[in-house]
Design a protein around this motif. Sequence first.
Motif, short mmCIF file in Angstrom:
data_model
loop_
_atom_site.label_atom_id
_atom_site.label_comp_id
_atom_site.label_asym_id
_atom_site.label_seq_id
_atom_site.Cartn_x
_atom_site.Cartn_y
_atom_site.Cartn_z
N TYR A 180 12.80 2.01 25.38
CA TYR A 180 12.11 1.60 24.17
C TYR A 180 12.61 2.37 22.94
N ALA A 181 13.11 3.60 23.16
CA ALA A 181 13.44 4.49 22.05
C ALA A 181 14.39 3.84 21.04
N GLY A 182 15.37 3.10 21.48
CA GLY A 182 16.31 2.51 20.54
C GLY A 182 16.02 1.06 20.18
N LEU A 183 15.02 0.46 20.83
CA LEU A 183 14.81 -0.98 20.66
C LEU A 183 14.29 -1.39 19.27
N PRO A 184 13.37 -0.65 18.64
CA PRO A 184 12.90 -1.10 17.33
C PRO A 184 14.03 -1.30 16.33
N ARG A 185 14.98 -0.39 16.31
CA ARG A 185 16.11 -0.52 15.38
C ARG A 185 16.99 -1.72 15.76
N VAL A 186 17.18 -1.90 17.07
CA VAL A 186 17.96 -3.05 17.53
C VAL A 186 17.30 -4.35 17.10
N LEU A 187 15.98 -4.45 17.32
CA LEU A 187 15.26 -5.66 16.95
C LEU A 187 15.26 -5.86 15.43
N ALA A 188 15.18 -4.76 14.67
CA ALA A 188 15.22 -4.86 13.21
C ALA A 188 16.56 -5.45 12.76
N ARG A 189 17.65 -5.00 13.37
CA ARG A 189 18.95 -5.54 13.02
C ARG A 189 19.05 -7.02 13.38
N MET A 190 18.45 -7.40 14.49
CA MET A 190 18.47 -8.80 14.89
C MET A 190 17.69 -9.66 13.90
N LEU A 191 16.54 -9.15 13.42
CA LEU A 191 15.77 -9.89 12.43
C LEU A 191 16.56 -10.09 11.15
N LEU A 192 17.25 -9.04 10.71
CA LEU A 192 18.07 -9.15 9.50
C LEU A 192 19.19 -10.16 9.71
N HIS A 193 19.75 -10.17 10.90
CA HIS A 193 20.84 -11.11 11.19
C HIS A 193 20.31 -12.55 11.19
N VAL A 194 19.11 -12.75 11.76
CA VAL A 194 18.52 -14.09 11.74
C VAL A 194 18.26 -14.53 10.31
N VAL B 232 18.40 -1.96 29.40
CA VAL B 232 17.88 -3.03 28.55
C VAL B 232 18.69 -4.30 28.77
N MET B 233 20.00 -4.16 28.81
CA MET B 233 20.87 -5.33 28.98
C MET B 233 20.59 -6.01 30.31
N ARG B 234 20.34 -5.24 31.35
CA ARG B 234 20.04 -5.82 32.66
C ARG B 234 18.72 -6.61 32.61
N HIS B 235 17.74 -6.09 31.89
CA HIS B 235 16.47 -6.81 31.74
C HIS B 235 16.67 -8.10 30.94
N ALA C 288 13.73 5.75 32.41
CA ALA C 288 12.31 5.65 32.05
C ALA C 288 12.12 4.57 30.99
N VAL C 289 10.95 3.93 31.03
CA VAL C 289 10.66 2.86 30.07
C VAL C 289 10.72 3.38 28.64
N GLU C 290 10.20 4.60 28.43
CA GLU C 290 10.20 5.13 27.06
C GLU C 290 11.62 5.35 26.54
N ASP C 291 12.57 5.65 27.44
CA ASP C 291 13.96 5.81 27.02
C ASP C 291 14.55 4.47 26.58
N GLY D 108 24.89 3.41 26.54
CA GLY D 108 24.28 4.49 27.29
C GLY D 108 23.43 3.92 28.42
N VAL D 109 22.91 4.81 29.27
CA VAL D 109 22.15 4.35 30.44
C VAL D 109 20.92 3.54 30.03
N ALA D 110 20.26 3.94 28.95
CA ALA D 110 19.06 3.19 28.53
C ALA D 110 19.43 1.79 28.06
N GLN D 111 20.55 1.68 27.34
CA GLN D 111 20.96 0.38 26.82
C GLN D 111 21.47 -0.53 27.95
N ILE D 112 22.11 0.07 28.96
CA ILE D 112 22.52 -0.73 30.11
C ILE D 112 21.29 -1.30 30.81
#
Length: 424
Positions: A358-372, A257-260, A353-356, A251-255
């Motif tokens: 951020y909205a999905g990032l905590p879950r993404v980071l949680a999955r990354m922690l589990l993968h690590v 994030v990917m650009r950042h 928007a920054v909040e958009d 989605g636009v928010a994830q694109i």
Amino acid sequence: MTSPTSEVEDTAADASVEVEAAPEPTRRLFLHIGLPKSGSTFLQSLLGENRGLLREHGFTYPYVRQEGMFHAALEMAGNPTQWGVDRDRVEGTFDHLVRRGRRLGGDVVLSHEIFSAANGTQAKAILDRVPDYEVHLVITVRNLAQTLTAQWQERVKNGHDQSFASFADDILAGVPDEMDDDMVGFWRGQNLLWVIKRWKRFLPPDRIHLVVTPPGGTGPDVLWRRFCSAIGIPSDLVDVASTPRHNESLGVAQIAVMRHVLAGLEEIGEAEDNRLEQPWYSVVAKRWFAQTVLSAARSGKPQAPAAVGDRLVDVTRHWIEVVERVGYPVHGDLAELFPGDAAPDARHPDDVAVEDMYAGLPRVLARMLLHVRDLRVAVRDREVELGELTRERDELAARVAELSGTVEELQAQRRRWPLPPRRA
């Protein structure tokens, strides 16, 4: 009235005539070449996951290994090194797929959008390898405005930190008035008439099928039914609704994030000389982070602004005029190729928007922690196994040394006490 003798003679004459066997029906090969971002991955997932069912109905979607279709397309029409793949890895894959199709029998279906980039020489080389088949080309084609946003997303996933505005400007600056053999980039694979031009020298119009990808919001079964009508597969053979979908779009928010993230990778690369090069970029950044982890978050799909769609109307109209004039078989409604109106509340794809984000990032980071964690557990387990193997190796080495000493001692004794000579 015919005499009995003449009847016998006629019968004997008929019996002496050699009855020719009915010719074997010509087997067909359907080569689905995209266009890119026109629903090809969805169709390939349905074909791949229902191979057994398709074979029961006379259609073979050959499988030789993971990413076999991708490698075959790279071999015949692409640049393997650009995708982080060794050329030796793809060599012979196309012939392998065709051989398997011949062994399994029935009509064969091959599918990958990279085939759409084949030039005239490459198209002929592909057809020359399948002279025993009646080849049909299947081209899925989509509304250009939707294709443009999808291609931008793919470009970002492939590691290019480019805004949609910049990407669209580049594409619209090169809208082709005519078919040009020197075209590169977006229009090389997305100029429908140029793609057809490369193949129509070798195939008659009735064997070049156009499948219109329906607009967003249409049920997934629509594209499948249209694809089936082009090939002859019973459209109700597969339960599309129950087939898992491999949706790796962002989605636009994830694109955003990917650009950042890409900007961060670039900064680290410059400051620390620590770059994420191929093939690791494709493995880690694209396939795992973007397509597996980040795609699990959800936000609205990017929509091309009205001004972008307006610039694509004339080229779409020209496509439709040529297709209708030549009479290529069309599966679907050509009118759906015209760019639709953007939703009234649709934001520009770069306006996130920054909040958009951020909205999905905590879950993404949680999955990354589990993968690590899983990776560290796997490393620990391998280290334990390595330790055990090292101990076994040391024990075996000590035993070998012990046996070697014994052998040396026995040899020394034999030299001191030679055996008596053997009697004649």
